[in-house]
Design an enzyme around this catalytic site. Structure first.
Site, PDB file in Angstrom:
ATOM      1  N   TYR A 132       0.854  -1.186   0.000  1.00  0.00           N
ATOM      2  CA  TYR A 132       0.000   0.000   0.000  1.00  0.00           C
ATOM      3  C   TYR A 132       0.888   1.233   0.000  1.00  0.00           C
ATOM      4  O   TYR A 132       1.810   1.352   0.819  1.00  0.00           O
ATOM      5  CB  TYR A 132      -0.919   0.031   1.213  1.00  0.00           C
ATOM      6  CG  TYR A 132      -1.968   1.129   1.131  1.00  0.00           C
ATOM      7  CD1 TYR A 132      -3.251   0.850   0.686  1.00  0.00           C
ATOM      8  CD2 TYR A 132      -1.660   2.451   1.447  1.00  0.00           C
ATOM      9  CE1 TYR A 132      -4.206   1.851   0.568  1.00  0.00           C
ATOM     10  CE2 TYR A 132      -2.600   3.465   1.315  1.00  0.00           C
ATOM     11  CZ  TYR A 132      -3.869   3.155   0.881  1.00  0.00           C
ATOM     12  OH  TYR A 132      -4.807   4.150   0.754  1.00  0.00           O
ATOM     13  N   GLN A 193     -11.106   0.023   1.214  1.00  0.00           N
ATOM     14  CA  GLN A 193     -11.553  -0.864   0.132  1.00  0.00           C
ATOM     15  C   GLN A 193     -10.372  -1.537  -0.551  1.00  0.00           C
ATOM     16  O   GLN A 193     -10.469  -2.691  -0.985  1.00  0.00           O
ATOM     17  CB  GLN A 193     -12.408  -0.100  -0.883  1.00  0.00           C
ATOM     18  CG  GLN A 193     -11.726   1.037  -1.602  1.00  0.00           C
ATOM     19  CD  GLN A 193     -11.843   2.361  -0.868  1.00  0.00           C
ATOM     20  OE1 GLN A 193     -12.079   2.392   0.336  1.00  0.00           O
ATOM     21  NE2 GLN A 193     -11.698   3.460  -1.598  1.00  0.00           N
ATOM     22  N   ASN A 216      -3.646   6.044   6.045  1.00  0.00           N
ATOM     23  CA  ASN A 216      -4.371   6.857   7.025  1.00  0.00           C
ATOM     24  C   ASN A 216      -5.115   5.972   8.022  1.00  0.00           C
ATOM     25  O   ASN A 216      -4.971   4.749   8.029  1.00  0.00           O
ATOM     26  CB  ASN A 216      -5.313   7.835   6.317  1.00  0.00           C
ATOM     27  CG  ASN A 216      -6.400   7.120   5.514  1.00  0.00           C
ATOM     28  OD1 ASN A 216      -6.710   5.955   5.738  1.00  0.00           O
ATOM     29  ND2 ASN A 216      -6.983   7.836   4.560  1.00  0.00           N
ATOM     30  N   SER A 239       6.085   9.254  12.762  1.00  0.00           N
ATOM     31  CA  SER A 239       7.535   9.160  12.621  1.00  0.00           C
ATOM     32  C   SER A 239       8.243   9.695  13.867  1.00  0.00           C
ATOM     33  O   SER A 239       7.753  10.603  14.534  1.00  0.00           O
ATOM     34  CB  SER A 239       7.996   9.960  11.399  1.00  0.00           C
ATOM     35  OG  SER A 239       7.454   9.408  10.232  1.00  0.00           O
ATOM     36  N   GLN A 261      12.138  14.754  10.798  1.00  0.00           N
ATOM     37  CA  GLN A 261      10.974  13.958  11.183  1.00  0.00           C
ATOM     38  C   GLN A 261       9.789  14.838  11.552  1.00  0.00           C
ATOM     39  O   GLN A 261       8.645  14.500  11.267  1.00  0.00           O
ATOM     40  CB  GLN A 261      11.331  13.030  12.358  1.00  0.00           C
ATOM     41  CG  GLN A 261      12.373  11.994  12.028  1.00  0.00           C
ATOM     42  CD  GLN A 261      12.016  11.205  10.782  1.00  0.00           C
ATOM     43  OE1 GLN A 261      11.039  10.471  10.743  1.00  0.00           O
ATOM     44  NE2 GLN A 261      12.807  11.370   9.725  1.00  0.00           N
ATOM     45  N   HIS A 264       7.189  15.610   8.889  1.00  0.00           N
ATOM     46  CA  HIS A 264       6.302  14.570   8.361  1.00  0.00           C
ATOM     47  C   HIS A 264       4.842  14.894   8.651  1.00  0.00           C
ATOM     48  O   HIS A 264       3.999  14.899   7.764  1.00  0.00           O
ATOM     49  CB  HIS A 264       6.654  13.205   8.960  1.00  0.00           C
ATOM     50  CG  HIS A 264       7.645  12.434   8.154  1.00  0.00           C
ATOM     51  ND1 HIS A 264       7.373  11.951   6.904  1.00  0.00           N
ATOM     52  CD2 HIS A 264       8.910  12.048   8.427  1.00  0.00           C
ATOM     53  CE1 HIS A 264       8.418  11.309   6.429  1.00  0.00           C
ATOM     54  NE2 HIS A 264       9.379  11.354   7.337  1.00  0.00           N
ATOM     55  N   GLU A 329      12.099   4.872  16.763  1.00  0.00           N
ATOM     56  CA  GLU A 329      12.141   4.388  15.385  1.00  0.00           C
ATOM     57  C   GLU A 329      13.524   4.646  14.782  1.00  0.00           C
ATOM     58  O   GLU A 329      14.163   3.742  14.258  1.00  0.00           O
ATOM     59  CB  GLU A 329      11.062   5.103  14.570  1.00  0.00           C
ATOM     60  CG  GLU A 329      11.038   4.727  13.100  1.00  0.00           C
ATOM     61  CD  GLU A 329      10.063   5.585  12.299  1.00  0.00           C
ATOM     62  OE1 GLU A 329       9.716   5.172  11.181  1.00  0.00           O
ATOM     63  OE2 GLU A 329       9.684   6.681  12.772  1.00  0.00           O
ATOM     64  N   HIS A 330      13.975   5.889  14.846  1.00  0.00           N
ATOM     65  CA  HIS A 330      15.305   6.278  14.352  1.00  0.00           C
ATOM     66  C   HIS A 330      16.142   6.803  15.520  1.00  0.00           C
ATOM     67  O   HIS A 330      15.681   7.675  16.252  1.00  0.00           O
ATOM     68  CB  HIS A 330      15.209   7.396  13.316  1.00  0.00           C
ATOM     69  CG  HIS A 330      14.283   7.110  12.174  1.00  0.00           C
ATOM     70  ND1 HIS A 330      13.004   7.632  12.090  1.00  0.00           N
ATOM     71  CD2 HIS A 330      14.458   6.360  11.066  1.00  0.00           C
ATOM     72  CE1 HIS A 330      12.432   7.228  10.984  1.00  0.00           C
ATOM     73  NE2 HIS A 330      13.279   6.448  10.335  1.00  0.00           N
ATOM     74  N   ASP A 363      16.471   7.080   4.983  1.00  0.00           N
ATOM     75  CA  ASP A 363      15.142   7.139   4.376  1.00  0.00           C
ATOM     76  C   ASP A 363      15.180   6.813   2.890  1.00  0.00           C
ATOM     77  O   ASP A 363      14.198   6.314   2.341  1.00  0.00           O
ATOM     78  CB  ASP A 363      14.535   8.535   4.552  1.00  0.00           C
ATOM     79  CG  ASP A 363      13.839   8.702   5.890  1.00  0.00           C
ATOM     80  OD1 ASP A 363      13.615   7.692   6.575  1.00  0.00           O
ATOM     81  OD2 ASP A 363      13.526   9.852   6.247  1.00  0.00           O
ATOM     82  N   GLU A 417      -0.929 -36.951  28.885  1.00  0.00           N
ATOM     83  CA  GLU A 417      -1.946 -35.976  28.494  1.00  0.00           C
ATOM     84  C   GLU A 417      -3.286 -36.640  28.183  1.00  0.00           C
ATOM     85  O   GLU A 417      -4.224 -35.977  27.739  1.00  0.00           O
ATOM     86  CB  GLU A 417      -1.459 -35.189  27.271  1.00  0.00           C
ATOM     87  CG  GLU A 417      -0.227 -34.328  27.561  1.00  0.00           C
ATOM     88  CD  GLU A 417       0.266 -33.566  26.333  1.00  0.00           C
ATOM     89  OE1 GLU A 417      -0.285 -33.787  25.234  1.00  0.00           O
ATOM     90  OE2 GLU A 417       1.187 -32.752  26.480  1.00  0.00           O
ATOM     91  N   HIS A 422      -2.741 -40.516  20.065  1.00  0.00           N
ATOM     92  CA  HIS A 422      -1.379 -40.021  19.874  1.00  0.00           C
ATOM     93  C   HIS A 422      -0.369 -41.090  20.306  1.00  0.00           C
ATOM     94  O   HIS A 422       0.605 -41.382  19.603  1.00  0.00           O
ATOM     95  CB  HIS A 422      -1.140 -38.757  20.715  1.00  0.00           C
ATOM     96  CG  HIS A 422      -1.690 -37.499  20.121  1.00  0.00           C
ATOM     97  ND1 HIS A 422      -3.035 -37.277  19.982  1.00  0.00           N
ATOM     98  CD2 HIS A 422      -1.055 -36.396  19.635  1.00  0.00           C
ATOM     99  CE1 HIS A 422      -3.220 -36.074  19.439  1.00  0.00           C
ATOM    100  NE2 HIS A 422      -2.029 -35.516  19.219  1.00  0.00           N
TER     101      HIS A 422
END
Length: 432
Positions: A132, A193, A216, A239, A261, A264, A329-330, A363, A417, A422
């Protein structure tokens, strides 16, 4: 106040840092309900629902789902249309990203025990993955390279990219990046969708095994809801960058790294940790000087004010301790000898070593993946990589002697068991 100032020596520091780091991508019941309805209709009505939702949300006028498909020849045409310097940069970045990820490739393995039993692991690429990518005004060709190239290295035979095209406007650099990365086809759909179409499949859109890539709140919510029907990479938060500095890096450099960052979005987080009060003051002055020069100054200023911080610590040891607590993250180790600190770093998505290694290089073109864990999930998660596009199957091939020896053990455990079938299944193969 341009940015928050904190000091670990303050009595309320623990409370303030917790508040600063708190990020809850809260479940919105209204969004949940909308997404659930969209996914249900995609699952039952397929292409018809996909066309309806895409026309409504993206202001399209498409009659049938096949109109959403862009095949490889059209992607190559987009690559030829973009400026040569952009095409060259895409190819150079792709080469570096692919080379790095080749080192992650896993091979199948096995070994033979003394009794002839063979044990091992078979590594198999996924059949089909869906990527995506946000569309419209947003264009993130680098994210397409980062998501698609590890799949290519892993050996995934089919990579499908979905990206919305509001009003039917195509973004050539996105399509060009898909061509460079070896994407099989692009589908010009987005939102919940698109996630539903990838997860469940329609007459036009094939069902995939895994969905990766940011989006989003509707996309993130949809990824949460389809997990289980397909695998997903992660639910990404805003970020983040955390810089640990010894006070000797040019303060303008550090300020701009924080901006990288903060620009962003308003919820991004940029934090600097340093034991030098005077240096923190100098960085704050650089922020005040340079922030107005940014084209996205409005966004960066909100990010810095709400979630950014300059934090004073007593020494570099405490800086590392705090960095592990934040699990960013960074993480930039903007110090003279980063090798002396890196062994003590336990939690970070990516670690940038030394004053000259800006996060922005990671990046785009350094090579390692920029799809990274956020919101403290670096405590237990890793960057996107080749290993995310393969699955592992155990291999067990018992010899007659091995089956007899293992059968005795299995029989005892199975009967403990109270699973008689088994036990008896194993006992049939015990040599008398």
């Amino acid at each position: 106040m341009l940015i928050n100032r904190l000091n670990t020596a303050d009595s309320n520091f623990t409370q303030r840092i917790r508040e600063l780091l708190r990020w809850e991508d809260a479940v919105n019941n209204d969004v949940n309900n909308v997404v659930s309805d969209i996914l249900a209709r995609i699952r039952t009505e397929g292409d018809d629902a996909l066309v309806e939702f895409t026309n409504r949300f993206d202001h399209r006028n498409v009659k049938k789902a096949s109109e959403f498909i862009i095949e490889s020849p059209q992607l190559k045409e987009a690559l030829e249309r973009i400026p040569k310097e952009q095409a060259d940069a895409l190819w150079l970045a792709a080469e570096r990203i692919e080379l790095y990820h080749l080192h992650q490739k896993q091979e199948s393995w096995q070994y033979t025990e003394d009794n002839g039993t063979v044990l091992g692991q078979k590594v198999t690429p996924l059949d089909r993955v869906g990527l995506y990518a946000p569309g419209g005004k947003a264009a993130y060709p680098s994210s397409i390279l980062m998501a698609a190239l590890p799949a290519k290295v892993a050996g995934v035979p089919e990579v499908v990219l979905v990206t919305p095209t509001p009003n039917g406007d195509y973004n050539d650099i996105v399509l060009a990046a898909a061509a460079v990365a070896g994407v099989s086809r692009v589908v010009t759909i987005g939102g919940a969708q698109a996630i539903g179409a990838l997860a469940y499949g329609t007459a036009t859109i094939p069902k995939v095994d895994k969905i990766v890539g940011p989006g989003n709140i509707y996309v993130s919510t949809a990824k949460r809801q389809v997990f289980g029907a397909v695998d997903i990479d992660m639910i990404a938060g805003p970020s983040e960058i955390l810089i640990v500095c010894d006070g000797l890096t040019d303060p303008d450099w550090v300020a701009m790294d924080l901006f990288s960052q903060a620009e962003h979005d308003e919820n991004a987080q940029a934090i600097l940790i340093c034991p030098d009060t005077d240096y923190l003051n100098r960085v704050e002055a650089s922020i005040e000087k340079l922030l107005p020069t940014l084209s996205r100054a409005d966004i960066a200023s909100v990010s810095l004010k709400n979630r950014g911080a300059l934090i004073e610590v007593k020494d570099m040891a405490e800086a590392v301790q705090l960095a592990n607590y934040i699990a960013p993250e960074h993480l930039e180790l903007s110090v003279e000898n980063p090798e002396t600190l890196v062994d003590d770093i336990r939690h970070a998505g990516a670690i940038f070593m030394g004053r000259h290694t800006s996060e922005s290089l990671g990046d785009y073109c350094a090579g390692p993946n920029h799809v990274l864990p956020t919101s403290g999930t670096a405590r237990f998660s890793s960057p996107l990589g080749v290993y995310d596009y393969v699955k592992r199957s155990s291999i067990i091939h018992c010899s007659e002697q091995g089956a007899s020896e293992l059968g005795k053990i299995a029989s005892i455990l199975a009967r403990s068991e109270r699973l008689e079938a088994h036990a008896r299944s194993a006992e049939y193969r015990i040599k008398k």
